[in-house]
Design an enzyme around this catalytic site. Structure first.
Site, PDB file in Angstrom:
ATOM      1  N   ARG A  69      20.453  42.354 102.456  1.00 27.74           N
ATOM      2  CA  ARG A  69      19.939  43.437 101.616  1.00 27.74           C
ATOM      3  C   ARG A  69      19.216  44.456 102.485  1.00 27.74           C
ATOM      4  O   ARG A  69      18.817  44.165 103.596  1.00 27.74           O
ATOM      5  CB  ARG A  69      18.985  42.879 100.547  1.00 27.74           C
ATOM      6  CG  ARG A  69      19.677  41.985  99.516  1.00 27.74           C
ATOM      7  CD  ARG A  69      18.681  41.388  98.533  1.00 27.74           C
ATOM      8  NE  ARG A  69      17.883  42.426  97.906  1.00 27.74           N
ATOM      9  CZ  ARG A  69      16.577  42.586  98.095  1.00 27.74           C
ATOM     10  NH1 ARG A  69      15.903  41.777  98.865  1.00 27.74           N
ATOM     11  NH2 ARG A  69      15.943  43.556  97.488  1.00 27.74           N
ATOM     12  N   LYS A  92      12.307  31.190 103.817  1.00 30.25           N
ATOM     13  CA  LYS A  92      13.532  31.633 103.151  1.00 30.25           C
ATOM     14  C   LYS A  92      14.708  30.774 103.591  1.00 30.25           C
ATOM     15  O   LYS A  92      15.065  30.758 104.771  1.00 30.25           O
ATOM     16  CB  LYS A  92      13.784  33.111 103.474  1.00 30.25           C
ATOM     17  CG  LYS A  92      15.059  33.679 102.880  1.00 30.25           C
ATOM     18  CD  LYS A  92      15.060  35.186 103.004  1.00 30.25           C
ATOM     19  CE  LYS A  92      16.411  35.781 102.646  1.00 30.25           C
ATOM     20  NZ  LYS A  92      16.378  37.249 102.620  1.00 30.25           N
ATOM     21  N   ARG A 109       0.966  39.580 101.111  1.00 31.46           N
ATOM     22  CA  ARG A 109      -0.159  39.944 101.970  1.00 31.46           C
ATOM     23  C   ARG A 109      -1.056  38.742 102.089  1.00 31.46           C
ATOM     24  O   ARG A 109      -1.199  37.941 101.154  1.00 31.46           O
ATOM     25  CB  ARG A 109      -0.956  41.095 101.358  1.00 31.46           C
ATOM     26  CG  ARG A 109      -0.271  42.433 101.493  1.00 31.46           C
ATOM     27  CD  ARG A 109      -1.200  43.542 101.047  1.00 31.46           C
ATOM     28  NE  ARG A 109      -1.628  43.380  99.675  1.00 31.46           N
ATOM     29  CZ  ARG A 109      -2.891  43.448  99.256  1.00 31.46           C
ATOM     30  NH1 ARG A 109      -3.865  43.659 100.121  1.00 31.46           N
ATOM     31  NH2 ARG A 109      -3.194  43.288  97.986  1.00 31.46           N
TER      32      ARG A 109
HETATM   33  C1  BTN Z   1      19.560  38.989 102.120  1.00 32.90           C
HETATM   34  O1  BTN Z   1      18.692  38.146 101.844  1.00 32.90           O
HETATM   35  O2  BTN Z   1      19.289  39.991 102.775  1.00 32.90           O
HETATM   36  C2  BTN Z   1      20.959  38.767 101.614  1.00 32.90           C
HETATM   37  C3  BTN Z   1      21.772  37.975 102.594  1.00 32.90           C
HETATM   38  C4  BTN Z   1      23.190  37.685 102.107  1.00 32.90           C
HETATM   39  C5  BTN Z   1      24.005  37.018 103.182  1.00 32.90           C
HETATM   40  C6  BTN Z   1      25.341  36.538 102.697  1.00 32.90           C
HETATM   41  S1  BTN Z   1      26.137  35.499 103.882  1.00 32.90           S
HETATM   42  C7  BTN Z   1      27.600  35.547 102.952  1.00 32.90           C
HETATM   43  C8  BTN Z   1      27.758  36.960 102.422  1.00 32.90           C
HETATM   44  N1  BTN Z   1      28.448  37.802 103.378  1.00 32.90           N
HETATM   45  C9  BTN Z   1      27.655  38.759 103.858  1.00 32.90           C
HETATM   46  O3  BTN Z   1      27.984  39.600 104.710  1.00 32.90           O
HETATM   47  N2  BTN Z   1      26.430  38.672 103.315  1.00 32.90           N
HETATM   48  C10 BTN Z   1      26.372  37.602 102.344  1.00 32.90           C
END
Ligand code: BTN
Length: 228
Positions: free
Chosen positions: A47, A104, A226
């Protein structure tokens, strides 16, 4: 809709991004539930324009083609489903990062073309990543389920079954389940434009933050915990 997920399935030893592959399949007419998995990604997307990295063969890297009536609900439904597959200790950090013990373990990226009737749900879940395998910049924040590589497929199947259930659930049920897993409620947070205390999500899934000038509802972006 509670259609079965995971058929057809394309498994790739190595690809750029399973989301990219699934988007191509969706644009070419792939059905609801079509699944792309990979042992390794060379350009995994996260994201907010971030990248997503995982050591080969140690994480679930998957993308599903979805053709659903309410795509806006998918990010929340997916967060609840991933948390359920991870277990009782899983908490959701708004909007849908899945954490265990404050780290995470899974990220979710939903990309879509609502006007064409499809969305791609991408999930990265650190099933069997060894803590030392995380790059130095992630070591303080990333987590793993600590399972074995042999657990990847069983974990995938549990996750698909959980997604089938939660993608069929209505908004009120999803929001209620999400709230039970809320990692931020009552905690001090900051975001690009301010800071305050997270007080939960509203019925549309926006994060509510109490600030000195009233309650703010965030509908996109990133918030950071925070130190109190
Ligand atoms: C995030 O937390 O930023 C989202 C991460 C999402 C990662 C997954 S891995 C499988 C799929 N293919 C990608 O390129 N991204 C998602």
């Amino acid at each position: 809709m509670s259609a079965r997920l995971g058929h057809p399935r394309l498994h790739l030893r190595r690809t750029d991004s399973t989301n990219e592959r699934a988007r191509s399949l969706a644009a070419a007419g792939a059905p609801h539930g079509a699944l792309v998995t990979a042992a390794e990604q060379t350009a995994g997307r996260g994201r907010q324009g971030r990248t997503w990295t995982a050591p080969p063969g140690r994480a679930l890297l998957l993308s599903l083609v979805l053709r659903v009536d309410a795509p806006a609900l998918v990010p929340l439904q997916a967060g609840v489903a991933v948390a359920e597959a991870v277990g009782d200790a899983a908490r959701i950090k708004w909007p849908n990062d899945v954490h265990v013990d404050g780290r995470k373990v899974a990220g979710i990226l939903v990309e879509g073309r609502p006007q064409e009737g499809w969305a791609v749900l991408g999930i990265g879940l650190n099933v069997a990543v060894a803590p030392d395998d995380f790059p130095p910049e992630l070591r303080a924040t990333a987590g793993t389920l600590g399972r074995a590589p042999a657990d990847l497929e069983p974990t995938l199947h549990a996750l698909l079954r959980a997604l089938e259930r939660w993608l069929a659930a209505d908004q009120a049920t999803v929001i209620a389940a999400w709230r039970e897993r809320d990692a931020l409620a009552g905690r001090p947070v900051s975001w690009s434009d301010g800071s305050g205390k997270a007080v939960g999500i509203d019925d549309a899934g926006r994060l509510l933050v109490g600030t000195s000038s009233g309650t703010v509802a965030l509908d996109a972006g990133e918030v950071h915990l925070r130190r109190p």
